[in-house]
Design a protein around this motif. Structure first.
Motif, PDB file in Angstrom:
ATOM      1  N   GLY A  87      -7.099   4.549   3.724  1.00 16.19           N
ATOM      2  CA  GLY A  87      -5.790   4.817   3.132  1.00 16.19           C
ATOM      3  C   GLY A  87      -5.354   3.667   2.251  1.00 16.19           C
ATOM      4  O   GLY A  87      -5.871   2.559   2.338  1.00 16.19           O
ATOM      5  N   ASN A  88      -4.386   3.943   1.372  1.00 20.85           N
ATOM      6  CA  ASN A  88      -3.897   2.903   0.463  1.00 20.85           C
ATOM      7  C   ASN A  88      -2.489   2.448   0.805  1.00 20.85           C
ATOM      8  O   ASN A  88      -1.881   1.697   0.053  1.00 20.85           O
ATOM      9  CB  ASN A  88      -3.955   3.375  -0.992  1.00 20.85           C
ATOM     10  CG  ASN A  88      -3.195   4.675  -1.207  1.00 20.85           C
ATOM     11  OD1 ASN A  88      -2.471   5.127  -0.334  1.00 20.85           O
ATOM     12  ND2 ASN A  88      -3.359   5.270  -2.375  1.00 20.85           N
ATOM     13  N   LEU A 104      -6.381  -6.010  11.342  1.00 23.23           N
ATOM     14  CA  LEU A 104      -6.738  -4.767  10.655  1.00 23.23           C
ATOM     15  C   LEU A 104      -7.944  -5.009   9.759  1.00 23.23           C
ATOM     16  O   LEU A 104      -8.061  -4.445   8.680  1.00 23.23           O
ATOM     17  CB  LEU A 104      -5.558  -4.255   9.832  1.00 23.23           C
ATOM     18  CG  LEU A 104      -4.263  -3.969  10.600  1.00 23.23           C
ATOM     19  CD1 LEU A 104      -3.159  -3.525   9.644  1.00 23.23           C
ATOM     20  CD2 LEU A 104      -4.486  -2.910  11.669  1.00 23.23           C
ATOM     21  N   SER A 105      -8.848  -5.844  10.206  1.00 22.41           N
ATOM     22  CA  SER A 105     -10.014  -6.201   9.403  1.00 22.41           C
ATOM     23  C   SER A 105     -11.146  -5.201   9.586  1.00 22.41           C
ATOM     24  O   SER A 105     -11.198  -4.445  10.562  1.00 22.41           O
ATOM     25  CB  SER A 105     -10.498  -7.608   9.771  1.00 22.41           C
ATOM     26  OG  SER A 105     -10.742  -7.716  11.154  1.00 22.41           O
ATOM     27  N   SER A 106     -12.052  -5.209   8.590  1.00 21.67           N
ATOM     28  CA  SER A 106     -13.264  -4.380   8.623  1.00 21.67           C
ATOM     29  C   SER A 106     -12.933  -2.892   8.670  1.00 21.67           C
ATOM     30  O   SER A 106     -13.414  -2.150   9.531  1.00 21.67           O
ATOM     31  CB  SER A 106     -14.157  -4.776   9.807  1.00 21.67           C
ATOM     32  OG  SER A 106     -14.579  -6.113   9.703  1.00 21.67           O
ATOM     33  N   TYR A 107     -12.090  -2.459   7.745  1.00 21.36           N
ATOM     34  CA  TYR A 107     -11.769  -1.053   7.568  1.00 21.36           C
ATOM     35  C   TYR A 107     -12.143  -0.633   6.156  1.00 21.36           C
ATOM     36  O   TYR A 107     -12.905  -1.312   5.478  1.00 21.36           O
ATOM     37  CB  TYR A 107     -10.261  -0.803   7.761  1.00 21.36           C
ATOM     38  CG  TYR A 107      -9.740  -1.024   9.139  1.00 21.36           C
ATOM     39  CD1 TYR A 107     -10.528  -0.803  10.259  1.00 21.36           C
ATOM     40  CD2 TYR A 107      -8.434  -1.454   9.333  1.00 21.36           C
ATOM     41  CE1 TYR A 107     -10.026  -1.006  11.527  1.00 21.36           C
ATOM     42  CE2 TYR A 107      -7.924  -1.657  10.605  1.00 21.36           C
ATOM     43  CZ  TYR A 107      -8.732  -1.426  11.692  1.00 21.36           C
ATOM     44  OH  TYR A 107      -8.229  -1.631  12.941  1.00 21.36           O
ATOM     45  N   GLU A 108     -11.497   0.448   5.737  1.00 17.93           N
ATOM     46  CA  GLU A 108     -11.672   0.929   4.371  1.00 17.93           C
ATOM     47  C   GLU A 108     -10.308   1.062   3.702  1.00 17.93           C
ATOM     48  O   GLU A 108     -10.103   1.928   2.854  1.00 17.93           O
ATOM     49  CB  GLU A 108     -12.433   2.260   4.375  1.00 17.93           C
ATOM     50  CG  GLU A 108     -13.840   2.132   4.954  1.00 17.93           C
ATOM     51  CD  GLU A 108     -14.567   3.471   5.063  1.00 17.93           C
ATOM     52  OE1 GLU A 108     -14.046   4.472   4.523  1.00 17.93           O
ATOM     53  OE2 GLU A 108     -15.631   3.507   5.696  1.00 17.93           O
ATOM     54  N   PHE A 109      -9.369   0.191   4.083  1.00 19.18           N
ATOM     55  CA  PHE A 109      -8.052   0.212   3.463  1.00 19.18           C
ATOM     56  C   PHE A 109      -8.165  -0.238   2.009  1.00 19.18           C
ATOM     57  O   PHE A 109      -8.984  -1.092   1.670  1.00 19.18           O
ATOM     58  CB  PHE A 109      -7.084  -0.708   4.200  1.00 19.18           C
ATOM     59  CG  PHE A 109      -6.675  -0.206   5.558  1.00 19.18           C
ATOM     60  CD1 PHE A 109      -6.179   1.076   5.721  1.00 19.18           C
ATOM     61  CD2 PHE A 109      -6.793  -1.018   6.672  1.00 19.18           C
ATOM     62  CE1 PHE A 109      -5.809   1.540   6.962  1.00 19.18           C
ATOM     63  CE2 PHE A 109      -6.419  -0.570   7.921  1.00 19.18           C
ATOM     64  CZ  PHE A 109      -5.923   0.720   8.074  1.00 19.18           C
ATOM     65  N   SER A 110      -7.314   0.322   1.163  1.00 15.73           N
ATOM     66  CA  SER A 110      -7.320  -0.016  -0.257  1.00 15.73           C
ATOM     67  C   SER A 110      -5.885  -0.240  -0.712  1.00 15.73           C
ATOM     68  O   SER A 110      -4.950  -0.220   0.080  1.00 15.73           O
ATOM     69  CB  SER A 110      -7.986   1.104  -1.070  1.00 15.73           C
ATOM     70  OG  SER A 110      -7.324   2.347  -0.854  1.00 15.73           O
ATOM     71  N   ASN A 129     -11.931  -5.412   3.695  1.00 20.70           N
ATOM     72  CA  ASN A 129     -11.357  -4.139   3.301  1.00 20.70           C
ATOM     73  C   ASN A 129     -11.589  -3.952   1.806  1.00 20.70           C
ATOM     74  O   ASN A 129     -12.439  -4.626   1.222  1.00 20.70           O
ATOM     75  CB  ASN A 129      -9.864  -4.102   3.649  1.00 20.70           C
ATOM     76  CG  ASN A 129      -9.604  -3.740   5.095  1.00 20.70           C
ATOM     77  OD1 ASN A 129      -9.746  -2.594   5.497  1.00 20.70           O
ATOM     78  ND2 ASN A 129      -9.222  -4.732   5.900  1.00 20.70           N
ATOM     79  N   ASN A 130     -10.834  -3.063   1.202  1.00 22.61           N
ATOM     80  CA  ASN A 130     -10.932  -2.849  -0.234  1.00 22.61           C
ATOM     81  C   ASN A 130      -9.594  -3.112  -0.916  1.00 22.61           C
ATOM     82  O   ASN A 130      -9.266  -2.497  -1.930  1.00 22.61           O
ATOM     83  CB  ASN A 130     -11.388  -1.407  -0.528  1.00 22.61           C
ATOM     84  CG  ASN A 130     -12.831  -1.174  -0.155  1.00 22.61           C
ATOM     85  OD1 ASN A 130     -13.713  -1.939  -0.536  1.00 22.61           O
ATOM     86  ND2 ASN A 130     -13.091  -0.119   0.622  1.00 22.61           N
ATOM     87  N   PHE A 131      -8.819  -4.033  -0.353  1.00 21.57           N
ATOM     88  CA  PHE A 131      -7.551  -4.386  -0.977  1.00 21.57           C
ATOM     89  C   PHE A 131      -7.812  -5.033  -2.342  1.00 21.57           C
ATOM     90  O   PHE A 131      -8.794  -5.756  -2.526  1.00 21.57           O
ATOM     91  CB  PHE A 131      -6.768  -5.359  -0.095  1.00 21.57           C
ATOM     92  CG  PHE A 131      -6.247  -4.734   1.171  1.00 21.57           C
ATOM     93  CD1 PHE A 131      -5.371  -3.665   1.124  1.00 21.57           C
ATOM     94  CD2 PHE A 131      -6.635  -5.219   2.411  1.00 21.57           C
ATOM     95  CE1 PHE A 131      -4.889  -3.085   2.285  1.00 21.57           C
ATOM     96  CE2 PHE A 131      -6.158  -4.650   3.582  1.00 21.57           C
ATOM     97  CZ  PHE A 131      -5.283  -3.586   3.513  1.00 21.57           C
TER      98      PHE A 131
END
Length: 280
Positions: A87-88, A104-110, A129-131
């Motif tokens: 999610g973004n 909240l590390s090692s996710y796919e957050f953007s 993540n992908n921040f």
């Protein structure tokens, strides 16, 4: 009187979390780390308003974090790293005044680096993540922040001067981001810093002469890094203990091609400055 502690970490449990689990008005600690749970978190997770510790590290949970999670007003530790959440946007945790540790590390957050956390936040781990985008000036409102880890994201722009205003920082990890520009001279204002990792960026220029003012890196001091105790019923749970149970090792040191994970509860013995692979 209902169940207050559910400690099922380090097993091979599977399936999704049943919604009834969060209808309890007595649950204080829920630790399910290092299992094989999957699926989305139940939307009624916020019903567990007495929950103080939520540890779901190293599972296969996915989807967005339910908006109701901010209704857990007693939440002190939120440890959800190494899952598949995405999610973004993140829920707005600014009203969660007890929440001090957020992993909240090692996710796919953007999206942009979130800053909607309580000013009581002491540990904020958002690495891997992908921040993207620039660091937000709103970080200075986290007035008790001691540990900020945003390594392995896509943070761009220059290292801003306002980062120097977070004088409470003991650890700043911005490794593996496309940051550019020079290191601001005001970095010497971070007089409590023990670990400063700016490696694998695109920084240029000279190392500020005032780096010599980072006296904490030069001397041995005695401070309890995670001396966060909180009362649960008639006993005290120490954050150090929960960290050990959840195996939070979010500081990874790469030194002469050797990788070493440092546990948060032992950071008080480490002093590190890493500027490797930058174009100084």
């Amino acid at each position: 009187m209902g169940v207050e502690y559910i400690l099922l970490s380090n097993n091979n449990l599977t399936g999704s979390l049943p919604p009834f689990l969060f209808n309890s008005h007595n649950l204080v600690v829920l630790s399910l780390s290092r299992n094989n749970f999957h699926g989305e978190l139940p939307s009624n997770i916020g019903n567990a308003t007495t929950l103080s510790v939520l540890g779901l590290v190293d599972n296969n949970f996915s989807g967005k974090l339910p908006a109701s999670i901010v209704n857990i007003y007693a939440l002190t530790l939120l440890c959800l790293s190494n899952n598949k959440f995405s999610g973004n946007t993140l829920p707005d945790f600014r009203s969660n005044e007890h929440l001090q540790l957020i992993d909240l590390s090692s996710y796919e957050f953007s999206g942009e680096i979130p800053t909607n956390f309580s000013h009581h936040t002491r540990i904020l781990a958002l690495g891997k993540n992908n921040f993207s985008g620039n660091l937000s000036r709103n970080l200075i409102h986290l007035g008790k922040l001691e540990y900020l880890d945003i390594h392995d994201n896509k943070i761009t722009g220059e290292l801003p001067n306002f980062i120097c205003q977070i004088s409470t920082l003991h650890t700043l990890n911005l490794r593996n981001n496309p940051l550019h520009g020079s290191i601001p001279n005001c970095i010497s204002n971070l007089t409590n810093i023990q670990i400063l990792d700016l490696s694998n960026n695109y920084l240029v220029g000279e190392i500020p002469a005032k780096f010599g003012n980072l006296v904490v890196m030069e001397t041995t001091i005695n401070f309890s890094y995670l001396n966060l105790s909180y009362s649960v019923a008639s006993i005290h749970l120490n954050v150090d203990l929960i960290i050990k149970k959840n195996n939070i090792d979010d500081v990874t040191i790469i030194w002469k091609k050797s990788k070493q994970d440092l546990s948060l509860d032992r950071l008080k013995i480490y002093y590190l400055l890493d500027l490797s692979i930058v174009k100084l």
